[in-house]
Design an enzyme around this catalytic site. Sequence first.
Site, PDB file in Angstrom:
ATOM      1  N   ARG B  16       0.836  -1.210   0.000  1.00  0.00           N
ATOM      2  CA  ARG B  16       0.000   0.000   0.000  1.00  0.00           C
ATOM      3  C   ARG B  16       0.868   1.256   0.000  1.00  0.00           C
ATOM      4  O   ARG B  16       0.703   2.144  -0.829  1.00  0.00           O
ATOM      5  CB  ARG B  16      -0.939  -0.027   1.208  1.00  0.00           C
ATOM      6  CG  ARG B  16      -2.057   0.981   1.120  1.00  0.00           C
ATOM      7  CD  ARG B  16      -1.732   2.340   1.708  1.00  0.00           C
ATOM      8  NE  ARG B  16      -1.338   2.252   3.107  1.00  0.00           N
ATOM      9  CZ  ARG B  16      -0.778   3.243   3.775  1.00  0.00           C
ATOM     10  NH1 ARG B  16      -0.521   4.394   3.186  1.00  0.00           N
ATOM     11  NH2 ARG B  16      -0.427   3.077   5.032  1.00  0.00           N
ATOM     12  N   HIS B 218       3.997   2.769  14.708  1.00  0.00           N
ATOM     13  CA  HIS B 218       4.161   2.976  13.271  1.00  0.00           C
ATOM     14  C   HIS B 218       5.345   3.936  13.138  1.00  0.00           C
ATOM     15  O   HIS B 218       5.219   5.134  13.388  1.00  0.00           O
ATOM     16  CB  HIS B 218       2.871   3.567  12.691  1.00  0.00           C
ATOM     17  CG  HIS B 218       2.938   3.890  11.234  1.00  0.00           C
ATOM     18  ND1 HIS B 218       2.441   3.049  10.258  1.00  0.00           N
ATOM     19  CD2 HIS B 218       3.452   4.953  10.574  1.00  0.00           C
ATOM     20  CE1 HIS B 218       2.636   3.596   9.059  1.00  0.00           C
ATOM     21  NE2 HIS B 218       3.244   4.756   9.227  1.00  0.00           N
ATOM     22  N   CYS B 251       9.554   8.859   1.964  1.00  0.00           N
ATOM     23  CA  CYS B 251       8.982   9.896   2.808  1.00  0.00           C
ATOM     24  C   CYS B 251       8.058  10.737   1.954  1.00  0.00           C
ATOM     25  O   CYS B 251       8.448  11.231   0.901  1.00  0.00           O
ATOM     26  CB  CYS B 251      10.103  10.753   3.383  1.00  0.00           C
ATOM     27  SG  CYS B 251       9.472  12.099   4.368  1.00  0.00           S
ATOM     28  N   ASN B 262       8.727   4.002   6.047  1.00  0.00           N
ATOM     29  CA  ASN B 262       8.504   3.142   7.221  1.00  0.00           C
ATOM     30  C   ASN B 262       9.727   2.301   7.530  1.00  0.00           C
ATOM     31  O   ASN B 262      10.528   1.990   6.645  1.00  0.00           O
ATOM     32  CB  ASN B 262       7.362   2.158   6.916  1.00  0.00           C
ATOM     33  CG  ASN B 262       6.012   2.819   6.972  1.00  0.00           C
ATOM     34  OD1 ASN B 262       5.912   4.039   7.022  1.00  0.00           O
ATOM     35  ND2 ASN B 262       4.974   2.021   6.955  1.00  0.00           N
TER      36      ASN B 262
END
Lengths: 321, 321
Positions: B16, B218, B251, B262
Amino acid sequence: MSDLPKSVDITEEGPREGFQIEPGPIPTERKVALIHALSETGLRRIQVASFVNPKMVPGWADAEDVVAGFTPRPGVEYIALWFNPAGLRRTLAFRDRLTVKGSITVSASEAFSQRNLNRDHAGQLEAMRKHVAVHQAEGVPVTRISLMASFGCNFSGDVTVPQALSALADAMALADETGCAIEKISIADSMGWANAAHVERLVGAVRERYPAQRIGLHLHDTRGMAVACAYAGLRLGVREFDAAVGGLGGCPFAAHPGAPGNIATEELVFLCEELGVPTGVDVEALLAASALAEEIVGHRLPSAMLRGGGLGSYRAKARAA
Amino acid sequence: MSDLPKSVDITEEGPREGFQIEPGPIPTERKVALIHALSETGLRRIQVASFVNPKMVPGWADAEDVVAGFTPRPGVEYIALWFNPAGLRRTLAFRDRLTVKGSITVSASEAFSQRNLNRDHAGQLEAMRKHVAVHQAEGVPVTRISLMASFGCNFSGDVTVPQALSALADAMALADETGCAIEKISIADSMGWANAAHVERLVGAVRERYPAQRIGLHLHDTRGMAVACAYAGLRLGVREFDAAVGGLGGCPFAAHPGAPGNIATEELVFLCEELGVPTGVDVEALLAASALAEEIVGHRLPSAMLRGGGLGSYRAKARAA
């Protein structure tokens, strides 16, 4: 819970590590330019050259020119690397501008000793005995023990804490016998095997065994664990670290083309400063030096922070708003 | 001293996140191939698509085709992302293959709320009230609170623990009022401001305030701190993490071209497994999926481990010797 140090002392190894491994050739004046840029960041110790056999390490054939060519900045200690009497003599020719102190180097892995140092552990101890004698004959103090492959070895697998302590004890005994006043034990994760818990165990054990010694960590970021390992060391009060700007240096093992080398200095500085542990280093100046290093080597360096930048400008904007 | 969890549960967000940000176009079948590769690694939750406006996010114009196109593996939960009623309805068309649960999303930074969510905090709470009602009307449980910009914000600077707790308390109050049974509080470092000590403080405070809630992290690796932050979370018993294979995603802020996104799943898995915390994920299979992701996007991904590799083969060789 934690025992963060009051400040941290970083040895910048980027120039030596980086220019040793790059396919090069990198012009002498570019090496000097990086040393100058690093000298302006607040770093207090910079390893500027390697006095090794130019046939083995062509990237350092110009070691003399580099060391003669830079302008030392007062308050910064400049150091070099050497492995044998010839290297020591070449280093000593620059005693006016280099701080010259010797190390006793051993490997916690017998297999790594054989493959990387070309001698088994006993042979390496014998070689170090001669190495110390050569230094003492030149009036050079031997003040450091460097323990390689402290966490694991590509040739023999995991290295246990007792294995590491045993190799270290042999080096300490040799230092005692030969009258070396050891100031620092440098624990090196030469092949990127360390994790944060293993760092805690080994640093804890070394500190318990040798409470009077300063402990340094030489971390490799081969698998992205170096910053977490540094954090684990900081929590135990470790205040000396080696690092390489931009993550210069890469991994010397052919199995890992493009893998990160030493912990990137900017990431180590950022970690410390964000934790409230002063380093004396201006992270923005260091990022500029890192960008210069990347330009000099002509390929992307592994530092994440070189891409992501610092937080200083955001904080300044937020304060001004 | 530490409170490492008995196991760790990872939500893989690489497909995603990654395909959302890549300039692409990336063929649908390549997206499906990555989902299949990830499904074979032992990961138990994979976010496979984003049901967003294709005019805003052209990289996900094929969300329906991707979700219809992959073969679910039994035991793996597949999830999607949506922001509005249209997105929820598109998601619900795949209720047979997707696990559909809603989130209440708020930002700990008022400035980030305004810029990223297009509403101030009060407005976002109002929007979330409607959002919850839409979900409840469709019979979709809202089980998660997602706190964005929990550590800092590119627009307003550092976010303090009380600021984060205050925004979280508003979201929890809304959940209470609307009868949502919250199972998990996800603390997001949306712009890479976290450091390990700040993670300890915030996770500690959230755990103290909401002891019955699961806490998820996260993390973004914009400045190379994500693995150390994950380690700090693990030390406090955090057992839920989001991650993206290879560090896919980058980013989303224009100031950081090429910066890591991430935390790379392989580095998170490696960290946990090396600490003795099982993830259920085969790191070697994950590295293969990461290499596939890199091939699909056609440029170097930020994961250090994708270059450095795992330790499994070295250990196997050492055992065999």
